[in-house]
Design a protein around this motif. Structure first.
Motif, PDB file in Angstrom:
ATOM      1  N   ARG A 245      34.377 -48.951  55.648  1.00 31.07           N
ATOM      2  CA  ARG A 245      34.315 -47.761  56.645  1.00 31.07           C
ATOM      3  C   ARG A 245      32.778 -47.025  56.000  1.00 31.07           C
ATOM      4  N   ALA A 246      32.859 -46.832  54.907  1.00 26.36           N
ATOM      5  CA  ALA A 246      31.584 -45.871  54.358  1.00 26.36           C
ATOM      6  C   ALA A 246      30.347 -46.959  54.587  1.00 26.36           C
ATOM      7  N   VAL A 247      30.288 -48.035  54.708  1.00 30.80           N
ATOM      8  CA  VAL A 247      28.990 -48.819  54.944  1.00 30.80           C
ATOM      9  C   VAL A 247      28.179 -48.477  56.205  1.00 30.80           C
ATOM     10  N   SER A 248      29.158 -48.049  57.072  1.00 34.66           N
ATOM     11  CA  SER A 248      28.420 -47.425  58.355  1.00 34.66           C
ATOM     12  C   SER A 248      27.217 -46.747  58.216  1.00 34.66           C
ATOM     13  N   GLY A 249      26.340 -46.900  59.427  1.00 31.69           N
ATOM     14  CA  GLY A 249      25.298 -46.182  59.162  1.00 31.69           C
ATOM     15  C   GLY A 249      24.098 -47.031  59.660  1.00 31.69           C
ATOM     16  N   GLN A 250      22.898 -46.567  59.320  1.00 31.80           N
ATOM     17  CA  GLN A 250      21.610 -47.405  59.517  1.00 31.80           C
ATOM     18  C   GLN A 250      21.503 -48.609  58.708  1.00 31.80           C
ATOM     19  N   ILE A 251      21.404 -49.746  59.260  1.00 28.29           N
ATOM     20  CA  ILE A 251      21.339 -51.024  58.648  1.00 28.29           C
ATOM     21  C   ILE A 251      20.318 -51.783  59.413  1.00 28.29           C
ATOM     22  N   GLY A 252      19.072 -52.082  58.831  1.00 28.33           N
ATOM     23  CA  GLY A 252      18.259 -52.739  59.422  1.00 28.33           C
ATOM     24  C   GLY A 252      17.712 -52.146  60.882  1.00 28.33           C
TER      25      GLY A 252
END
Length: 307
Positions: A245-252
């Motif tokens: 869940r902590a991976v969430s955020g701005q990705i690409g």
């Protein structure tokens, strides 16, 4: 031989090794000299040289080689000077250290012969590194650095056999990312690749040293937890949920909410009939986690784990 390869001359006998090897610097080598075992060990605590040349205090060099290996120099190619009349001792050393890149050269050898032997040792080091890389790539998935499916299944089978034989506990977790197909439809596939890479990193950081993780295909992952009782498995699964869940955020360039559905089953050495049943149970729990809306873990014995 690559330019400016660093060769550490271990002149433990004080035989003037630096003078004898000085012509090697014309071949693009940078020579460093140590004249005692103590100084050699101190030097090896820093950046590793590309090769070692050892003129040992005791013929055969076994005592010094053991000290060098304890200092972390076992992977550094080594050229061992030998007395032509004491070949037997040197050959015995070669036999005992057959796993490392090591070669012998007579003390009366020319600088040209020394250079040629060093070139072969350094080429062997490069070949071994390339072979190790190929082996790694055959076992590990490029995007996630987790085991490929076949390698993961082999590890599961090995741990199952050991657990069944000795009565050890273990747990199997199957995880599937939520909404991953939507990411691929809505965004460039490079975004999906980055998500997989970050999830792989998250899984590795959530697991313990003894745990095993693999990418089973697409956005599905497997984690094997050896020597793990039910309560400990629940804690690890909870941590997996949180880390993913902590991976969430701005990705690409996309603002993404990442979560996963997880199913897991445990084995106490007796209470599941086969490794295939263990996998079926974990998959059934995963389907139940999906049915409940995802972003959760479900234990096959119908004990939900709410992260």
């Amino acid at each position: 031989m690559r330019p400016q390869s660093i060769v550490l001359l271990l002149d433990h006998r004080g035989s003037g090794l630096a003078q004898r090897c000085a012509p090697l610097e014309q071949s693009g080598l940078r020579l460093e000299v140590s004249e005692s075992v103590r100084r050699s060990l101190e030097r090896l605590a820093g950046p590793a040289p590309d090769a070692l040349v050892l003129d040992p205090l005791i013929e055969g060099g076994e005592v010094e080689l053991e000290a060098l290996d304890r200092a972390g120099a076992a992977e550094i190619p080594l050229l061992l000077f030998v007395d032509p009349t004491r070949i037997a001792e040197a050959l015995a050393t070669l036999t005992r250290y057959s796993d490392r890149a090591i070669d012998l050269v007579h003390r009366d050898a020319s600088a040209e012969e020394i250079r040629g032997r060093l070139e072969r040792l350094l080429a062997l080091k490069v070949s071994r590194a390339e072979l190790a890389e190929l082996r790694h790539r055959a076992l590990y998935d490029d995007r996630t650095e987790l085991l490929r499916p076949e390698a993961f299944e082999r590890r599961v089978a090995e741990h199952w056999s050991a657990a069944e034989r000795h009565g050890h506990a273990l747990a199997l977790v199957i995880a599937d990312l939520d909404r991953f197909g939507q990411f691929n439809k809505r965004y460039d596939h490079t975004v999906g690749d980055r998500v997989l890479s970050r999830v792989g990193e998250a899984i590795r950081s959530a697991l313990r040293t003894e745990d095993v993780a693999g990418r089973l295909g697409g956005d599905e992952f497997g984690c094997l937890l050896p020597y793990t009782q039910k309560a400990d498995a629940a804690r690890v699964v909870k941590r997996l949920c949180e880390q993913i869940r902590a991976v969430s955020g701005q990705i690409g360039g996309a603002d993404l909410v990442i979560s996963a559905s997880l199913g897991f089953e445990t084995f106490d050495g007796r209470d599941v009939e086969s490794v295939e049943a263990l996998r079926r149970h974990a998959e059934a729990a995963l389907r139940e986690a999906k049915r409940r809306g995802g972003d959760r873990a479900v234990y096959y014995r119908l004990l939900p784990i709410d992260p």
